[in-house]
Structures are given as structure tokens and as C-alpha cells.
Design a protein around this motif. Sequence first.
Motif, PDB file in Angstrom:
ATOM      1  N   HIS A  30       0.827  -1.210   0.000  1.00 41.78           N
ATOM      2  CA  HIS A  30       0.000   0.000   0.000  1.00 41.78           C
ATOM      3  C   HIS A  30       0.860   1.258   0.000  1.00 41.78           C
ATOM      4  N   PHE A  31       0.491   2.201  -0.870  1.00 42.54           N
ATOM      5  CA  PHE A  31       1.207   3.462  -1.024  1.00 42.54           C
ATOM      6  C   PHE A  31       0.254   4.637  -0.882  1.00 42.54           C
ATOM      7  N   ASP A  32       0.663   5.639  -0.123  1.00 45.06           N
ATOM      8  CA  ASP A  32      -0.010   6.928  -0.190  1.00 45.06           C
ATOM      9  C   ASP A  32       0.876   7.816  -1.062  1.00 45.06           C
ATOM     10  N   SER A  33       0.450   9.049  -1.305  1.00 49.37           N
ATOM     11  CA  SER A  33       1.217   9.898  -2.226  1.00 49.37           C
ATOM     12  C   SER A  33       2.616  10.211  -1.698  1.00 49.37           C
ATOM     13  N   LYS A  35       4.595   8.285   0.218  1.00 48.45           N
ATOM     14  CA  LYS A  35       5.459   7.110   0.044  1.00 48.45           C
ATOM     15  C   LYS A  35       5.821   6.936  -1.433  1.00 48.45           C
ATOM     16  N   ALA A  36       4.851   7.144  -2.318  1.00 51.26           N
ATOM     17  CA  ALA A  36       5.123   7.019  -3.757  1.00 51.26           C
ATOM     18  C   ALA A  36       6.181   8.033  -4.183  1.00 51.26           C
ATOM     19  N   TRP A  39       9.797   7.064  -2.794  1.00 52.07           N
ATOM     20  CA  TRP A  39      10.460   5.972  -3.509  1.00 52.07           C
ATOM     21  C   TRP A  39      10.575   6.229  -5.011  1.00 52.07           C
ATOM     22  N   LEU A  46       1.776   1.265  -9.908  1.00 55.81           N
ATOM     23  CA  LEU A  46       0.881   1.738  -8.854  1.00 55.81           C
ATOM     24  C   LEU A  46      -0.536   1.877  -9.399  1.00 55.81           C
ATOM     25  N   LYS A  69      -2.748   3.746  -3.280  1.00 55.71           N
ATOM     26  CA  LYS A  69      -2.398   2.952  -4.466  1.00 55.71           C
ATOM     27  C   LYS A  69      -1.875   1.609  -3.966  1.00 55.71           C
ATOM     28  N   PHE A  71       0.870  -1.469  -4.980  1.00 58.61           N
ATOM     29  CA  PHE A  71       2.050  -1.793  -5.786  1.00 58.61           C
ATOM     30  C   PHE A  71       1.819  -3.150  -6.433  1.00 58.61           C
ATOM     31  N   TYR A  91      13.012  -0.715  -4.426  1.00 56.15           N
ATOM     32  CA  TYR A  91      11.966  -0.890  -3.417  1.00 56.15           C
ATOM     33  C   TYR A  91      11.777  -2.377  -3.081  1.00 56.15           C
TER      34      TYR A  91
END
Length: 152
Positions: A30-33, A35-36, A39, A46, A69, A71, A91
Motif C-alpha cells: 500500500h502506497f499513499d502519495s 510514500k510514492a 520511492w 501503482l 495505491k 504496488f 523498493y
Amino acid sequence: MAQAGEALALLKDVAPPTFGSKTGINEFFHFDSAKAAEWGIEPEFLFPLLKSPGDSDRIPVDEGELKLKVFVCRLTKDELRAVGKLNALRYIEWGEQRVFASGAQTGQTWPHGAEVKGRKPGWQCCLSIGAAGPTLCQRIRRTPPSQVQRSR
């Protein structure tokens, strides 16, 4: 309701309720903006994530309003290296070194977790796409919209 007649259908006949896909390691998938951005994950890995019905206040869901989002990478590390997707590769290599800090899997590295250890490659997110909506099917399987079969 009487006026609608046959225009109404039971939800279970249109979209049978099932449990959603399980990543096994939300911290990885799981990604928020933020973290995106941190990385720099390549956008093709995503996908919009509707984690809970509360994530959207409408049907159909507006993917642009979703904050999370997921991955999804189905390439091997060698394939990522060959096509120059080095942020996703970095990652994945970082995730391979992470260790469960609590629960029954304490001390095991993430790739050896019960829910992910059988996946090939091990960082492949386990998404059930058989009865998923056409957008998800199209994006995950790269199927042209005209060939997406909808559940009925």
C-alpha cells in the motif's frame, strides 16, 4: 420500487459480494502519495486502491479521488533491471530485507511470510481479477476494453 419494475436487480446478482484481495503485507504493497514520491516508484506499478467502502462516496468510484495505491509488479528483478525500472527494483530489494516485528511471523523476512511465500515473483501482489470490474481487469491484465468480460 414498483415503478422501476425489472430495471432493479439484487446486488448479489450484479456483483456477488466477496472478500477483496489480500496483499499479506500492507506495509509493502500500500502506497499513499508521500510514500510514492519518496520511492519514486514508476507509475505503471501503482494502481488505485479502494481499501474500504468509505474511501469513496459514490458509485462508480472515481479513481482520481482514491488516496491509496497498490504496488503491482509481475516482473522479475532481472526484467526490472533490463527495462530500467530501477526504483521499483530498489523498493523490492528493500522489502526483501524487512522483518516481521510482531505476531506469529516475528523474525521472518517479509518474503517468507505465510501469505506471500508462494508467490512468484514473491513481491507479486495477489489480486483476484476474475470477477473484478473492467477497469481493474484491463489495467492488471492489459486486456483491451473490448475484450473484458463482465460478470453477470
